[in-house]
Scaffold this motif. Structure first.
Motif, PDB file in Angstrom:
ATOM      1  N   VAL A   1       0.838  -1.204   0.000  1.00 25.52           N
ATOM      2  CA  VAL A   1       0.000   0.000   0.000  1.00 25.52           C
ATOM      3  C   VAL A   1       0.871   1.250   0.000  1.00 25.52           C
ATOM      4  N   TRP A   2       1.926   1.259   0.809  1.00 25.07           N
ATOM      5  CA  TRP A   2       2.840   2.403   0.853  1.00 25.07           C
ATOM      6  C   TRP A   2       3.522   2.612  -0.500  1.00 25.07           C
ATOM      7  N   ALA A   3       3.997   1.521  -1.115  1.00 24.33           N
ATOM      8  CA  ALA A   3       4.675   1.626  -2.411  1.00 24.33           C
ATOM      9  C   ALA A   3       3.712   2.123  -3.493  1.00 24.33           C
ATOM     10  N   LYS A   4       2.451   1.688  -3.437  1.00 22.52           N
ATOM     11  CA  LYS A   4       1.456   2.173  -4.394  1.00 22.52           C
ATOM     12  C   LYS A   4       1.216   3.666  -4.197  1.00 22.52           C
ATOM     13  N   ALA A   5       1.215   4.123  -2.947  1.00 19.35           N
ATOM     14  CA  ALA A   5       1.050   5.555  -2.682  1.00 19.35           C
ATOM     15  C   ALA A   5       2.254   6.357  -3.176  1.00 19.35           C
ATOM     16  N   VAL A   6       3.442   5.805  -3.053  1.00 16.41           N
ATOM     17  CA  VAL A   6       4.652   6.505  -3.485  1.00 16.41           C
ATOM     18  C   VAL A   6       4.763   6.540  -5.008  1.00 16.41           C
ATOM     19  N   LEU A   7       4.484   5.410  -5.659  1.00 15.49           N
ATOM     20  CA  LEU A   7       4.737   5.268  -7.091  1.00 15.49           C
ATOM     21  C   LEU A   7       3.502   5.418  -7.974  1.00 15.49           C
ATOM     22  N   GLY A   8       2.316   5.380  -7.392  1.00  9.38           N
ATOM     23  CA  GLY A   8       1.112   5.545  -8.189  1.00  9.38           C
ATOM     24  C   GLY A   8       0.468   4.248  -8.636  1.00  9.38           C
ATOM     25  N   ASP A   9       1.228   3.211  -8.817  1.00 10.67           N
ATOM     26  CA  ASP A   9       0.732   1.891  -9.195  1.00 10.67           C
ATOM     27  C   ASP A   9       1.415   0.865  -8.299  1.00 10.67           C
ATOM     28  N   PRO A  10       0.812  -0.303  -8.127  1.00 14.52           N
ATOM     29  CA  PRO A  10       1.490  -1.316  -7.310  1.00 14.52           C
ATOM     30  C   PRO A  10       2.722  -1.862  -8.028  1.00 14.52           C
ATOM     31  N   PRO A  11       3.906  -1.693  -7.443  1.00 16.17           N
ATOM     32  CA  PRO A  11       5.132  -2.176  -8.084  1.00 16.17           C
ATOM     33  C   PRO A  11       5.370  -3.655  -7.797  1.00 16.17           C
ATOM     34  N   PRO A  12       6.292  -4.273  -8.517  1.00 13.85           N
ATOM     35  CA  PRO A  12       6.602  -5.695  -8.292  1.00 13.85           C
ATOM     36  C   PRO A  12       7.581  -5.872  -7.131  1.00 13.85           C
ATOM     37  N   LEU A  13       7.058  -5.949  -5.928  1.00 17.62           N
ATOM     38  CA  LEU A  13       7.900  -6.181  -4.746  1.00 17.62           C
ATOM     39  C   LEU A  13       8.046  -7.678  -4.516  1.00 17.62           C
ATOM     40  N   PRO A  14       9.139  -8.100  -3.903  1.00 20.22           N
ATOM     41  CA  PRO A  14       9.325  -9.535  -3.616  1.00 20.22           C
ATOM     42  C   PRO A  14       8.246 -10.049  -2.675  1.00 20.22           C
ATOM     43  N   ALA A  15       7.828 -11.256  -2.923  1.00 20.10           N
ATOM     44  CA  ALA A  15       6.840 -11.893  -2.053  1.00 20.10           C
ATOM     45  C   ALA A  15       7.504 -12.351  -0.763  1.00 20.10           C
ATOM     46  N   GLN A  16       6.710 -12.432   0.287  1.00 20.59           N
ATOM     47  CA  GLN A  16       7.234 -12.891   1.569  1.00 20.59           C
ATOM     48  C   GLN A  16       7.718 -14.331   1.432  1.00 20.59           C
TER      49      GLN A  16
ATOM     50  N   ARG B   1      12.328  11.471 -10.471  1.00 23.59           N
ATOM     51  CA  ARG B   1      11.280  10.442 -10.407  1.00 23.59           C
ATOM     52  C   ARG B   1      11.303   9.805  -9.027  1.00 23.59           C
ATOM     53  N   ARG B   2      10.121   9.493  -8.517  1.00 24.50           N
ATOM     54  CA  ARG B   2      10.012   8.852  -7.214  1.00 24.50           C
ATOM     55  C   ARG B   2      10.399   7.382  -7.319  1.00 24.50           C
ATOM     56  N   ALA B   3      11.000   6.888  -6.270  1.00 23.96           N
ATOM     57  CA  ALA B   3      11.389   5.482  -6.194  1.00 23.96           C
ATOM     58  C   ALA B   3      11.102   4.981  -4.778  1.00 23.96           C
ATOM     59  N   ALA B   4      10.862   3.700  -4.666  1.00 25.76           N
ATOM     60  CA  ALA B   4      10.605   3.081  -3.365  1.00 25.76           C
ATOM     61  C   ALA B   4      11.770   2.159  -3.027  1.00 25.76           C
ATOM     62  N   LEU B   5      12.373   2.365  -1.867  1.00 22.58           N
ATOM     63  CA  LEU B   5      13.479   1.537  -1.391  1.00 22.58           C
ATOM     64  C   LEU B   5      12.995   0.741  -0.193  1.00 22.58           C
ATOM     65  N   VAL B   6      13.121  -0.571  -0.276  1.00 21.91           N
ATOM     66  CA  VAL B   6      12.726  -1.459   0.818  1.00 21.91           C
ATOM     67  C   VAL B   6      13.957  -2.263   1.220  1.00 21.91           C
ATOM     68  N   ARG B   7      14.272  -2.251   2.515  1.00 22.67           N
ATOM     69  CA  ARG B   7      15.416  -3.014   3.024  1.00 22.67           C
ATOM     70  C   ARG B   7      14.905  -4.298   3.656  1.00 22.67           C
ATOM     71  N   TYR B   8      15.472  -5.411   3.219  1.00 16.54           N
ATOM     72  CA  TYR B   8      15.080  -6.735   3.713  1.00 16.54           C
ATOM     73  C   TYR B   8      16.201  -7.326   4.547  1.00 16.54           C
ATOM     74  N   GLN B   9      15.821  -8.092   5.534  1.00 18.14           N
ATOM     75  CA  GLN B   9      16.772  -8.868   6.321  1.00 18.14           C
ATOM     76  C   GLN B   9      16.665 -10.307   5.848  1.00 18.14           C
ATOM     77  N   THR B  10      17.771 -10.841   5.347  1.00 16.81           N
ATOM     78  CA  THR B  10      17.804 -12.242   4.951  1.00 16.81           C
ATOM     79  C   THR B  10      18.645 -12.993   5.977  1.00 16.81           C
ATOM     80  N   ALA B  11      18.742 -14.279   5.815  1.00 15.76           N
ATOM     81  CA  ALA B  11      19.555 -15.085   6.741  1.00 15.76           C
ATOM     82  C   ALA B  11      21.024 -14.705   6.643  1.00 15.76           C
ATOM     83  N   ASP B  12      21.429 -14.117   5.486  1.00 13.17           N
ATOM     84  CA  ASP B  12      22.842 -13.821   5.258  1.00 13.17           C
ATOM     85  C   ASP B  12      23.200 -12.344   5.373  1.00 13.17           C
TER      86      ASP B  12
END
Length: 186
Positions: A87-102, A119-130
């Protein structure tokens, strides 16, 4: 009947200037050379000025993503779930972007918006096992589909197009083979 043109000047009132015998006429080659040198100097000055004022920006989105990945971030969303992030990314970018699935072993640390090349961009930081991996998505601004697979120090960088979106992922190079499939890197 005699017609007289009153606008015509009397040739005796404006005599021709005397020819100066002490100065020879300017050679034609010198006129052409001066004109050529002036044209080349102006052209070279214009090109040099343009390239120093407006540097190339071929990989500006990748450079900005790497800088954002390495910088300490103040998140607009901290520890959101997938639905909130979408929802946040759609608000930032205007359309739902292709974010990684859980996926197992993948959790969101935070999300924030950036402006890259106006141009607006959405940055999402993920924690992986590594380690931590940053995922940036932005509406594509270039027409050709490019695929970037490179490393910058200890970071691996992946960039690709998915439909109208440009996706960039930056994460630890040592464990890139494990986080690429989890984040949907083609």
């Amino acid at each position: 009947m005699k017609l007289v043109d009153t606008d015509e000047d009397d040739p005796a009132a404006h005599p021709a200037p005397p020819v100066r015998a002490d100065l020879p006429p300017r050679p034609e080659k010198r006129q052409v050379t001066v004109s050529l040198l002036l044209t080349v100097a102006i052209l070279a000055g214009t090109v040099i000025t343009v390239f120093t004022i407006f540097p190339e920006r071929h990989n500006e989105i990748i450079t900005s993503t790497v800088a954002a990945h390495r910088a300490a971030a103040d998140w607009e969303l901290e520890r959101p779930d997938d639905a909130q992030t979408l929802v946040w990314a759609k608000a930032v970018l205007g359309d739902p972007p292709p974010l990684p699935a859980q996926a197992p072993g993948l959790s969101i640390i935070g999300a924030r918006s950036l402006t890259i090349l106006a141009r607006r961009a959405a940055l999402v930081r993920y924690q992986t096992a590594d380690g931590e991996v940053s995922f940036l998505v932005q509406r594509a601004r270039d027409i050709p589909k490019r695929r970037v697979h490179t490393a910058d120090g200890a970071d691996a960088i992946e960039a690709w197009r998915r439909g109208p979106w440009t996706c960039v992922v930056v994460g630890p190079a040592a464990t890139a083979d494990r986080w690429r499939p989890v984040l949907g890197v083609p």
